[in-house]
Design a protein around this motif. Structure first.
Motif, PDB file in Angstrom:
ATOM      1  N   GLN A 144       8.236  44.076  30.206  1.00 33.89           N
ATOM      2  CA  GLN A 144       7.533  44.832  31.896  1.00 33.89           C
ATOM      3  C   GLN A 144       6.594  45.909  31.225  1.00 33.89           C
ATOM      4  O   GLN A 144       6.476  46.119  30.814  1.00 33.89           O
ATOM      5  CB  GLN A 144       9.728  45.811  32.519  1.00 33.89           C
ATOM      6  N   PHE A 158       5.410  45.535  37.062  1.00 33.59           N
ATOM      7  CA  PHE A 158       5.650  44.753  36.569  1.00 33.59           C
ATOM      8  C   PHE A 158       6.670  44.905  36.548  1.00 33.59           C
ATOM      9  O   PHE A 158       7.500  44.788  34.903  1.00 33.59           O
ATOM     10  CB  PHE A 158       4.637  44.015  35.870  1.00 33.59           C
ATOM     11  N   PHE A 218      10.133  42.768  36.237  1.00 35.31           N
ATOM     12  CA  PHE A 218      10.731  41.529  35.653  1.00 35.31           C
ATOM     13  C   PHE A 218      11.297  41.000  34.292  1.00 35.31           C
ATOM     14  O   PHE A 218      11.790  40.194  34.280  1.00 35.31           O
ATOM     15  CB  PHE A 218       9.938  40.029  36.430  1.00 35.31           C
ATOM     16  N   SER A 271      13.835  35.922  31.092  1.00 35.77           N
ATOM     17  CA  SER A 271      14.722  35.265  33.249  1.00 35.77           C
ATOM     18  C   SER A 271      13.671  34.867  33.775  1.00 35.77           C
ATOM     19  O   SER A 271      13.278  34.037  33.610  1.00 35.77           O
ATOM     20  CB  SER A 271      14.799  36.698  33.596  1.00 35.77           C
ATOM     21  N   GLU A 320      13.648  35.375  36.848  1.00 34.35           N
ATOM     22  CA  GLU A 320      12.519  35.838  37.203  1.00 34.35           C
ATOM     23  C   GLU A 320      10.873  35.487  36.769  1.00 34.35           C
ATOM     24  O   GLU A 320      10.310  35.131  37.883  1.00 34.35           O
ATOM     25  CB  GLU A 320      12.688  36.922  37.800  1.00 34.35           C
ATOM     26  N   LEU A 321      10.492  34.787  35.453  1.00 32.89           N
ATOM     27  CA  LEU A 321       9.489  35.119  34.853  1.00 32.89           C
ATOM     28  C   LEU A 321       8.956  33.213  35.515  1.00 32.89           C
ATOM     29  O   LEU A 321       7.966  33.500  35.259  1.00 32.89           O
ATOM     30  CB  LEU A 321      10.023  35.009  33.922  1.00 32.89           C
ATOM     31  N   LYS A 355       9.888  32.149  38.146  1.00 32.32           N
ATOM     32  CA  LYS A 355       9.202  32.060  39.786  1.00 32.32           C
ATOM     33  C   LYS A 355       7.859  32.685  39.261  1.00 32.32           C
ATOM     34  O   LYS A 355       6.711  31.789  40.506  1.00 32.32           O
ATOM     35  CB  LYS A 355      10.125  32.379  40.360  1.00 32.32           C
ATOM     36  N   LEU A 356       7.851  33.011  38.525  1.00 32.71           N
ATOM     37  CA  LEU A 356       6.371  33.480  39.002  1.00 32.71           C
ATOM     38  C   LEU A 356       5.653  33.291  38.757  1.00 32.71           C
ATOM     39  O   LEU A 356       4.176  32.921  38.825  1.00 32.71           O
ATOM     40  CB  LEU A 356       6.093  35.270  37.912  1.00 32.71           C
ATOM     41  N   LEU A 378       8.306  36.362  46.731  1.00 28.95           N
ATOM     42  CA  LEU A 378       7.932  37.320  45.417  1.00 28.95           C
ATOM     43  C   LEU A 378       6.374  37.961  45.864  1.00 28.95           C
ATOM     44  O   LEU A 378       5.805  37.695  46.058  1.00 28.95           O
ATOM     45  CB  LEU A 378       7.596  36.040  44.302  1.00 28.95           C
TER      46      LEU A 378
END
Length: 288
Positions: free
Chosen positions: A129, A133, A135, A224, A226-227, A229-230, A280
């Motif tokens: 993080q 940021f 995530f 994770s 989420e990473l 997706k980013l 996002l």
């Protein structure tokens, strides 16, 4: 066939090279080596692919200097291997730390020789993080790993292995995983952790222009979901493939699906961009 390739700072990098056909260059995760892809090395040559596995400096059979574990240096090592082997039209496949290094290679070396990019559980765009940021993993998490590495590295590896997969494996598999992780050099294990803590790839993603697949376990406790997706959002012409029953190491948690998706991506000439991360926030781009 295995060989050593000397890179520009006199470090020798071990490279395994098996099969003929379209080259697939695998970059392993922390703290393993190229043998984590042994099942792919048994399968893909039968299908007309040339499997090339690099042991990053500090890991596997490669030399283990004290310095030189930045993403830039690791990417430069890959460039030397690609140039030395005269590779072209390569599928660059990076797992976890290897995925991060693959992204830096694409940015720093303008994707030289690369036709497609595969990111698997990648530690990107930032492992920890940062400001704007939220995530990644908390920085304290990686600091604890570093302290554990200095205090009792074998126990650190044992503890880390417990979250490497979601489903676990046989006792023999756990022993195999532990053996290869402990086989890494102490300095490589520690200094690569520093790079995972310090490096930021948010500014690298937009430079990637080749078809890209992002494989990621929905239950990943290390990098994770989420990473993923980013990263998908940041790389044009990328596609996110979700492994719903996998932790970090989807190639072990869902081997049949992994094999199917991998061979499909290698043969696919129409990889398209996914839009499933469109909700996002945009504040993380650019990097600083």
């Amino acid at each position: 066939m295995g060989q050593y390739i000397q890179v520009n700072d006199k470090v020798k990098i071990y490279v395994e090279d098996i099969g003929e056909g379209t080259p697939v260059l695998f970059i392993h995760g922390w703290p393993l080596d190229h043998t984590m892809f042994e099942y792919q090395f048994m399968q893909l040559p039968r299908q007309g692919y040339r499997c090339i596995g690099i042991d990053l400096r500090g890991f596997g059979r490669s030399d283990s200097p004290w310095e030189g574990y930045s993403y830039n240096q690791l990417a430069d090592d890959i460039r030397v291997v690609i140039d030395e082997l005269k590779l072209d039209n390569v599928v660059l496949a990076g797992f976890s730390l290897g995925g991060a290094v693959a992204i830096r290679y694409m940015s720093r070396h303008e994707g030289q020789g690369i036709a497609k990019l595969l990111l698997m559980g990648a530690a990107a765009p930032s492992f920890i993080q940062r400001n704007n940021f939220p995530f990644g993993a908390p920085e304290e998490q990686i600091e604890k790993l570093m302290l554990a590495t200095l205090a009792d590295r074998p126990q650190m590896v044992t503890d880390f292995s417990k979250i490497f997969t979601d489903k676990g494996g046989s006792a023999s598999f756990e022993d195999w995983l532990h053996q290869h992780a402990v086989g890494a050099s102490a300095q490589g294990t520690l200094r690569a952790l520093e790079s995972l803590r310090d490096e930021d790839l948010r500014g690298d993603l937009a430079s990637i222009r080749v078809p890209t697949a992002i494989f990621h376990g929905e239950k990943d406790q290390i990098c994770s979901f989420e990473l993923a997706k980013l990263t998908n959002r940041g790389i044009a012409n990328s596609r996110l493939v979700v492994f719903e029953e996998s932790g970090h190491a989807m190639l072990f948690d869902e081997p049949d699906k992994f094999s199917e998706e991998l061979t499909g991506f290698l043969a696919d000439h129409s990889v398209s961009r996914s839009t499933n991360a469109s909700d996002l926030p945009t504040m993380i781009y650019p990097s600083v």
